[in-house]
Design an enzyme around this catalytic site. Structure first.
Site, mmCIF file in Angstrom:
data_model
loop_
_atom_site.group_PDB
_atom_site.id
_atom_site.type_symbol
_atom_site.label_atom_id
_atom_site.label_comp_id
_atom_site.label_asym_id
_atom_site.label_seq_id
_atom_site.Cartn_x
_atom_site.Cartn_y
_atom_site.Cartn_z
ATOM 1 N N HIS A 132 3.916 6.479 10.622
ATOM 2 C CA HIS A 132 3.267 7.570 10.441
ATOM 3 C C HIS A 132 3.822 9.090 10.885
ATOM 4 C CE1 HIS A 132 -0.350 5.685 8.867
ATOM 5 N NE2 HIS A 132 -0.403 4.669 9.840
ATOM 6 N N ASN A 190 -5.261 -0.868 13.131
ATOM 7 C CA ASN A 190 -6.272 -1.637 12.522
ATOM 8 C C ASN A 190 -5.666 -2.951 12.014
ATOM 9 O OD1 ASN A 190 -8.697 -2.423 11.327
ATOM 10 N ND2 ASN A 190 -8.146 -1.269 9.529
ATOM 11 N N ASP A 199 3.456 -5.690 11.495
ATOM 12 C CA ASP A 199 2.627 -4.844 10.935
ATOM 13 C C ASP A 199 3.060 -3.378 11.317
ATOM 14 O OD1 ASP A 199 0.474 -3.573 9.747
ATOM 15 O OD2 ASP A 199 -1.087 -4.041 11.033
ATOM 16 N N ASN A 209 0.673 -1.267 0.045
ATOM 17 C CA ASN A 209 -0.096 0.010 -0.154
ATOM 18 C C ASN A 209 0.701 1.220 0.150
ATOM 19 O OD1 ASN A 209 0.930 -0.449 2.675
ATOM 20 N ND2 ASN A 209 -0.763 0.528 3.419
ATOM 21 N N GLY A 256 -2.137 2.534 12.858
ATOM 22 C CA GLY A 256 -1.001 1.866 12.716
ATOM 23 C C GLY A 256 0.017 2.304 13.955
#
Lengths: 214, 306, 434
Positions: free
Chosen positions: C307, C276, C303, C90, C322
């Protein structure tokens, strides 16, 4: 290590700590003040041409202890003259300029007689007169509550140390104190018994107490 | 009192009672006066930071602050740097630099006042955050109940409607429980949050069964749009099952009162004749909002060092 | 090329031994080894594990280089003891073509700190509408084997079925982000008592479990491999246990944060805890630990989701989901699994290296294999861990370009002392070598 000698207590202007007024003293002082108020109301009629006399008088107590004091004065006046005198209370908390120093407290009622205070002789009643800030706040509160003809001040104890140009018109007892001392007024309605005490404050504490310790 | 009022849980019973008592004294002190202004917060600055339109809440806070002589700045998201993408944190730092003593914040995001409280030194008052809480509404509701019924302990309160999305419900459940009232939530199951079982309240799906046993019915606003997300089939069905009409009002005990935080959807959750009845406290709630918020501002700011 | 002689480390927690690394391979393991010219690494008291392999890393490059780059993320990975990471698709542009996955792969090679293994998007633009060119990505220099729309669920069941079938042609696997989107519209945190009180829209466990249940049935039906990303609920563990008992080719990962943290963290409304799938309850945490211990959950996947500050210093609902994970993953596993006695060091090696490498098909690449045992002749991918050390996490000291660590201020055990990628030290004395 040798300790520096402490300054002699006697250099302080205050009197010795202890009981200043006993229960009987308080009753006598209140009676005397009631007589003075009666005289004042009567002379007011003569001087100003106002037609009120005692009917013109409103005793406004400043909570906490000014409120029962005002009621007692009214009761004594009624006992001496048979005339009922209007009584009120004005909580001044929201008018204080020293909230930041003192913190908030629960408010007490503000109750004025049905006839109001406009054009009348208002006598503010408080237990102790110290810096004068409470009285200033009370004057501010009165300004918002109406427009009295005359405002005067009655206090049970004047302990000096004024910080404002304020003077009592009726004083139960003048007491020289040192700033660090505390004057505690106890009234039966609140404290269970009548007495006035002078105590030594915490060393170094300059915060005005007594009048403010309500 | 804590420094901030972010949620009902910030008030223990003594604090909550102090707010209500203070509001009552303020009400009484100002009753019948020509000059409805007190000098208490002279020189203090209260910022109304409204990210969501809510004219009635903003005006209520504004009036409360002005009656205490605070300087009031209205900072609404529209037409300000906020709408130009300034972050909540940057806005907070700006308010901090301006010396705001209190920030009254309304925000569409739950928890925004909590975030703000991390970034400003002044007191933060939550004026409604997302679907979280609206503590001053709960205080004014409790004040209104006490004024009408004379007590809160043991008072039986039904909160009816969109509990899921209601910050008013969350704050009221918490505060009323703190003050000793017994709360029953009444709603279709779709409008109750999963986890409602952990709240200090009874839950019922049947309004008719609850009404005869309550002293207070608090109706929540229900947005008709909710039916688009299948929370209920139609406005008509909602109104029939959970709306308070004259017939239902008739089964209330004699002294029971009807409350609504406003704005109302007449004909949806409440019938016009109910809203305008003698049982309705809706107008008092608005008036009580000002004195309750004065009490909150006084108690938060009065003693705080500048 | 420098040779390293590691003195006295305990391979997978076994008896202390010396390990000689020469020419990118483990040359010898034994007692009192000596080698002229080899740099000696004193490792008494340290645990040697095969280099860790992450199935789930967001490196943000291309597109959000302000949050992380392949290089900074690689350094964070090496400091966490990793020698290979799967870089999620992504990015911007999305890694849905051979061109983008090759770009990411090359950036990883240039950084040279870990093997950066690109994950290819399942659908074009992660839009969930039509398949991306999975074969082209598989055949590219990046040699993609793991495909995922992570961040989005492949929600369309027909599309998911086709993806599972299609990747069989090159032994690929679809890594599903299990989240039924219609059940999580506007969702902010785990749906339960706390979401009800905090007024944050709930993310029901059933939204994850429903997709996992559906997908294991699809995988069984078409005989394909399925991997489930970041399993977060007790119910998911139950479904996986059931599917595995039926012989479904399903594997699953759990994140470090879901092993340690719960939805109680949301009480602060600090979005550093927004993730998430969301942090769940104590009961879920317990089920996840049990699932990892008994192998129902195959692997730990970080994961790692960096950010930028402005995406986290905001209202909860406005913040991006996240949290960082690479640098503390091993520490969290030690805290939650090793110290309580639920996983031994061999188990850690299995769940953090061997199995994830096998899922990503990195274990049969000869010299470039990952997740191989610590044995002579194997590629010299190793991490040395001091299990006795404890340290408080300071986000400012992290190698990641971002600071959104949910462990800030928390004391965690285990310190990565050294990491070797094919015989080259990427970390020595706890510091990145480049």
């Amino acid at each position: 290590m040798a300790r520096a000698p402490e300054p002699a207590r006697s250099t302080a202007p205050g009197g010795a700590p202890g009981t200043l007024l006993t229960s009987a003293d308080v009753a006598r002082v209140v009676d005397r003040m009631a007589h003075q108020l009666i005289e004042r109301a009567a002379s007011g009629r003569a001087e100003d041409g106002a037609d009120g006399g005692l009917a013109d008088l409103v005793l406004v107590g400043i909570p906490t202890r000014g409120a029962p004091l005002a009621r007692r004065l009214a009761a004594r006046i009624e006992a001496f003259t048979g005339t009922r005198v209007d009584v009120g209370t004005a909580d001044i908390t929201l008018y204080r300029d020293d909230l930041r120093l003192r913190g908030v407290r629960a408010l007490e009622p503000t109750v004025l007689p049905d006839a109001g205070i406009d054009g009348r002789l208002v006598v503010l009643v408080d237990d102790v007169l110290f810096s004068g800030r409470s009285v200033r706040a009370a004057l501010d509160a009165l300004r918002d509550l109406g427009r009295p003809r005359v405002v005067q001040l009655a206090v049970l104890v004047d302990r000096g140390h004024r910080e404002l140009p304020i003077k009592a018109d009726f004083v139960g007892k003048n007491v020289p104190t040192s700033r660090s001392q505390q004057v505690r007024v106890h009234l039966a309605e609140i404290d269970g018994a009548d007495e006035v005490l002078v105590t030594d404050g915490e060393p170094g504490v300059r915060e005005p107490r007594g009048e403010e310790a309500r | 009192m804590k420094r901030h009022l972010l949620e009902a849980a910030d008030l223990d019973r003594a604090d909550a009672t102090l707010v209500l008592d203070t509001a009552a004294q303020i009400d009484q002190a100002l009753a019948g006066r020509e000059v409805k202004k007190l000098p208490t917060l002279r020189g203090r600055t209260v910022v109304n930071l409204f990210y969501e339109d809510s004219t009635r809440t903003r005006i209520s806070f504004e009036l409360a602050a002005k009656r205490l002589s605070a300087d009031v700045i209205n900072f609404s998201a529209k037409g300000s740097s906020v709408s130009k993408g300034e972050s909540l944190k940057d806005t907070a730092l700006t308010l901090e630099a301006m010396g705001a003593d209190a920030v009254v914040v309304r925000h569409s995001s739950s928890g925004a006042p909590h975030r703000l409280a991390n970034w400003v030194r002044g007191s933060v008052v939550n004026a409604g955050d997302g679907t979280h809480e609206h503590p001053t509404q709960a205080l004014l509701d409790a004040y209104t109940i006490r004024q009408r019924l004379g007590r809160l302990e043991g008072v039986r309160v039904a909160i009816v409607g969109d509990v899921l999305h209601s910050r008013v419900a969350r704050s009221n459940v918490g505060l009323l429980h703190t003050l000793g009232a017994d709360v029953t939530l009444v709603a279709p199951p779709t409008l109750l949050p999963v986890g409602v079982g952990s709240w200090p309240a009874e839950v019922s799906y049947d309004l008719d069964a609850v009404l005869p046993k309550v002293d207070v019915v608090m109706m929540l606003r229900v947005q008709a749009e909710r039916m688009n997300a299948s929370f209920f089939p139609s406005a008509r069905e909602y109104s029939r099952r959970y709306g308070l009409d004259a017939r239902r009002m008739g089964v209330l005990p004699d002294d029971a009162i009807v409350m609504h935080p406003g704005p109302m959807n007449r004909g949806m959750e409440i019938a016009a004749e109910v809203a305008d009845s003698a049982r309705s406290t809706i107008v008092e709630q608005v008036a009580n909002g000002v004195s309750t918020r004065m009490a909150v501002l006084y108690l938060l700011l009065g003693g705080a060092p500048a | 090329m420098t040779s390293y002689l590691i003195k006295g480390a305990r391979p997978c927690g076994g008896e202390p031994a010396d390990i000689l690394l020469t020419d990118g391979r483990i040359a010898a393991i034994g007692e009192s080894l000596s080698a002229t010219g080899a740099e000696v690494v004193e490792a008494a008291g340290l645990i040697a594990l095969p280099g860790l392999v992450d199935l789930h890393t967001h490196l943000r490059e291309p597109g959000r280089e302000d949050a992380e780059t392949v290089e900074t993320g690689s350094r964070a990975a090496a400091l966490g003891g990793f020698t290979a990471v799967h870089a999620m698709a992504n990015t911007d542009p999305v890694a849905d073509t051979a061109g983008v996955v090759e770009q990411v792969w090359r950036l990883g090679q240039e950084a040279g700190l870990v093997d950066v293994v690109p994950v290819g998007a399942v659908t074009v633009g992660l839009a969930g509408e039509r398949l991306a060119e999975l074969g082209a990505m598989a055949d590219s220099a990046a040699r993609v084997r793991v495909f995922s729309d992570d961040g989005h669920c492949v929600a369309d069941p027909a599309l998911m079925r086709r993806a599972l079938e299609y990747v069989k042609a090159f032994d690929g696997v679809v890594a599903q982000h299990a989240e039924e989107p219609r059940l999580t519209v506007g969702a902010q945190m785990h749906e339960g008592d706390r979401s009800a009180r905090l007024g944050l829209t709930g993310w029901p466990a059933a939204a994850e479990e429903a997709i996992i249940a559906r997908d294991v049935l699809l995988a069984e039906h078409v005989g394909a491999r399925l991997h489930v990303c970041h399993v977060s609920t007790a119910g998911s563990v139950e479904i996986l246990r059931w599917a595995k008992s039926r012989g479904v080719q399903v594997t699953a990962e759990v994140t470090p944060h879901h092993l340690l943290l719960t939805d109680a963290c949301a009480e602060s409304y600090d979005p550093v805890f927004k993730v998430n799938p969301p942090l769940r309850t104590d009961a879920d945490v317990e089920a996840l630990r049990a699932g990892l211990a008994d192998g129902t959950i195959d692997a730990v996947g970080t994961d790692h989701a960096p950010h930028a500050v402005e995406d986290k210093e905001s209202e909860w609902a406005q913040a991006r989901p996240g949290m960082l994970g690479l640098e503390q993953a091993l520490a969290v596993v030690i805290e939650t699994m090793v110290e309580p006695g639920r996983l031994d060091w061999a188990g850690v090696a299995d769940r953090m290296s061997v199995r994830p490498a096998a899922i990503g098909r990195l274990d049969g690449l000869g010299d470039r294999s990952q997740g191989r045992p610590i044995a002579p002749g194997e590629p010299a991918n190793l991490v040395l861990v001091d299990p006795a050390a404890r340290a408080t996490v300071d986000p400012a000291a992290l190698a990641s370009r971002s600071r959104n660590s949910p462990y800030a201020g928390r004391e965690l055990p285990g310190r990565v002392v050294a990491t070797f990628l094919r015989g080259t030290a990427t970390v020595l004395d706890g510091k990145a070598t480049r």
